[in-house]
Design an enzyme around this catalytic site. Structure first.
Site, PDB file in Angstrom:
ATOM      1  N   ASP A 146       0.910  -1.244  -0.143  1.00 37.80           N
ATOM      2  CA  ASP A 146      -0.070   0.204   0.051  1.00 37.80           C
ATOM      3  C   ASP A 146       0.852   1.201   0.057  1.00 37.80           C
ATOM      4  O   ASP A 146       0.740   2.267   1.002  1.00 37.80           O
ATOM      5  CB  ASP A 146      -0.884   0.123   1.314  1.00 37.80           C
ATOM      6  CG  ASP A 146      -0.307  -0.048   2.438  1.00 37.80           C
ATOM      7  OD1 ASP A 146       1.029  -0.610   2.645  1.00 37.80           O
ATOM      8  OD2 ASP A 146      -0.965   0.383   3.590  1.00 37.80           O
ATOM      9  N   GLU A 236       5.036  -7.246  12.880  1.00 34.94           N
ATOM     10  CA  GLU A 236       6.151  -5.921  13.244  1.00 34.94           C
ATOM     11  C   GLU A 236       6.796  -6.329  14.697  1.00 34.94           C
ATOM     12  O   GLU A 236       8.086  -5.835  14.787  1.00 34.94           O
ATOM     13  CB  GLU A 236       5.337  -4.663  12.864  1.00 34.94           C
ATOM     14  CG  GLU A 236       6.437  -3.530  13.373  1.00 34.94           C
ATOM     15  CD  GLU A 236       5.749  -2.254  12.923  1.00 34.94           C
ATOM     16  OE1 GLU A 236       5.943  -1.870  11.857  1.00 34.94           O
ATOM     17  OE2 GLU A 236       4.573  -1.868  13.684  1.00 34.94           O
TER      18      GLU A 236
HETATM   19  N1  UDP Z   1      -2.343  -7.245   3.180  1.00 32.90           N
HETATM   20  C1  UDP Z   1      -3.043  -7.495   2.186  1.00 32.90           C
HETATM   21  N2  UDP Z   1      -4.519  -7.497   2.341  1.00 32.90           N
HETATM   22  C2  UDP Z   1      -5.010  -7.393   3.374  1.00 32.90           C
HETATM   23  C3  UDP Z   1      -4.478  -6.835   4.554  1.00 32.90           C
HETATM   24  C4  UDP Z   1      -2.988  -6.725   4.475  1.00 32.90           C
HETATM   25  O1  UDP Z   1      -2.486  -8.049   1.132  1.00 32.90           O
HETATM   26  O2  UDP Z   1      -6.196  -7.584   3.288  1.00 32.90           O
HETATM   27  C5  UDP Z   1      -0.804  -6.893   2.953  1.00 32.90           C
HETATM   28  C6  UDP Z   1      -0.353  -5.755   2.155  1.00 32.90           C
HETATM   29  O3  UDP Z   1       0.757  -6.374   1.670  1.00 32.90           O
HETATM   30  C7  UDP Z   1      -0.205  -4.829   3.223  1.00 32.90           C
HETATM   31  C8  UDP Z   1       0.342  -5.635   4.389  1.00 32.90           C
HETATM   32  O4  UDP Z   1      -0.237  -6.613   4.418  1.00 32.90           O
HETATM   33  O5  UDP Z   1       0.810  -3.653   2.861  1.00 32.90           O
HETATM   34  C9  UDP Z   1       0.226  -4.746   5.670  1.00 32.90           C
HETATM   35  O6  UDP Z   1      -0.929  -4.576   6.082  1.00 32.90           O
HETATM   36  P1  UDP Z   1      -1.226  -2.864   6.020  1.00 32.90           P
HETATM   37  O7  UDP Z   1      -0.478  -2.100   4.932  1.00 32.90           O
HETATM   38  O8  UDP Z   1      -2.766  -2.611   6.021  1.00 32.90           O
HETATM   39  O9  UDP Z   1      -0.851  -2.468   7.472  1.00 32.90           O
HETATM   40  P2  UDP Z   1      -0.352  -0.849   7.822  1.00 32.90           P
HETATM   41  O10 UDP Z   1       0.797  -0.475   6.810  1.00 32.90           O
HETATM   42  O11 UDP Z   1      -1.496  -0.178   7.501  1.00 32.90           O
HETATM   43  O12 UDP Z   1       0.126  -1.025   9.268  1.00 32.90           O
HETATM   44 MN    MN Z   2       0.929  -0.551   4.687  1.00 30.49          MN
END
Ligand code: UDP
Ligand code: MN
Length: 286
Positions: A146, A236
């Protein structure tokens, strides 16, 4: 190395005096100005780099911008394999790739909870290290999807093991890091320990080291599960514990992971290399 012309380093003119450029265990902290991209590219000219990204369920929408900007900024001129882990292979966009670069789709099951999607990355990367990465690439870079690239993310990041400073905590005191604080968890870090708060969304190293890291984090996650506990920030938290006791050989500055919407800009940031794409957490995870 072949003959190269470049400006000479000056022992009494350090390029950066506004930020820490070296950890207490003598690992470089990578900032703009501290390295010569041409030297780094020459040194790693024979390296093949694998980039793992997960696009599970609705997160496939992030692939296009991620890949398009990676083609501009990620390891330009080097051999790169994108490993896209997804449950929706038909939704992987066909982004034109430069010579020497390819994309492999690994079909994997989705988990129901977003926390499990995130955590299971460790298991899946560990498994693929064993199955194929070892034969296919020299280095692995493991990233959130993302996100978009905004400037060079190149060979300067490569090292046997590297982690990235989380943009929310780069200047904070260790006691305020959101490490797992319950001693019952295998991700536990006491208040008086800790170097940095590393981001779950950007780490890597040699295939051997990434295999060790992901296997250890997966096993710790499983042990927690058996004990009825889940670390506060999931994979993490386990990554942070691992990197505390296995010191990374390079640390990437917040240039390498930034969120403009949340944090704006800062004078010490001369490049914004890898940036969060705004998302509606509730909507995209449902
Ligand atoms: N991810 C995914 N599908 C989902 C949730 C998470 O593919 O439904 C993967 C995606 O690669 C994402 C990563 O897990 O970048 C980490 O989740 P997210 O980016 O939502 O976490 P944040 O950066 O918001 O803590
Ligand atoms: Mn993310």
């Amino acid at each position: 190395m072949p003959r190269m012309l470049y400006s000479q380093a000056q022992l009494f003119k350090p390029p950066r005096v506004d930020v820490l450029v070296m950890t207490p265990w003598l690992a470089p902290i990578v900032w703009e100005g501290t390295f010569d991209p041409a030297i780094m590219d020459m040194q790693f000219r024979n390296a093949t780099i694998g980039l793992t990204i997960f696009a599970i369920k609705k997160y496939v929408v992030f692939l296009k911008l991620f890949l398009e900007t990676a083609e501009q900024h990620f390891m330009a001129g080097h051999r790169v394999t994108y490993y896209v882990f997804t449950d929706r292979p038909a939704d992987v966009p066909r982004v034109p790739l430069a010579p020497g670069r390819r994309l492999e789709v690994l079909e994997v099951p989705a988990s129901k909870r977003w926390q499990d999607v995130s955590m299971r990355r460790m298991e899946m990367i560990s498994h693929a290290c064993e199955q194929r990465f070892g034969h296919e690439v020299d280095y692995l870079v493991c990233m959130d999807v993302d996100m978009r690239f905004g400037a060079r993310v190149g060979t300067e990041i490569l090292a046997p093991l590297f982690g990235t400073l989380h943009p929310g905590f780069y200047g904070a005191a260790r006691g305020s890091f959101t490490y797992e604080r319950r001693p019952q968890s295998r991700a536990y870090i006491p208040k008086d320990e800790g170097d940095f708060y590393y981001a779950g969304g950007f780490f890597g190293g040699s295939v051997a080291e990434v295999q060790r890291l992901t296997t250890a984090c997966h096993q710790a996650t499983m042990a927690d599960k058996a004990n009825g506990i889940e670390a506060v920030w999931h994979d993490e938290s386990h990554l942070n514990r691992y990197l505390l006791y296995h010191k990374p050989a390079k640390v990437l500055s917040p240039e390498y992971l930034w969120d403009q919407q949340l944090l704006g800009t800062r004078p010490f940031l001369r490049k914004l290399r890898y940036l969060a794409v705004p998302k509606n957490h509730k909507e995209i995870r449902s």
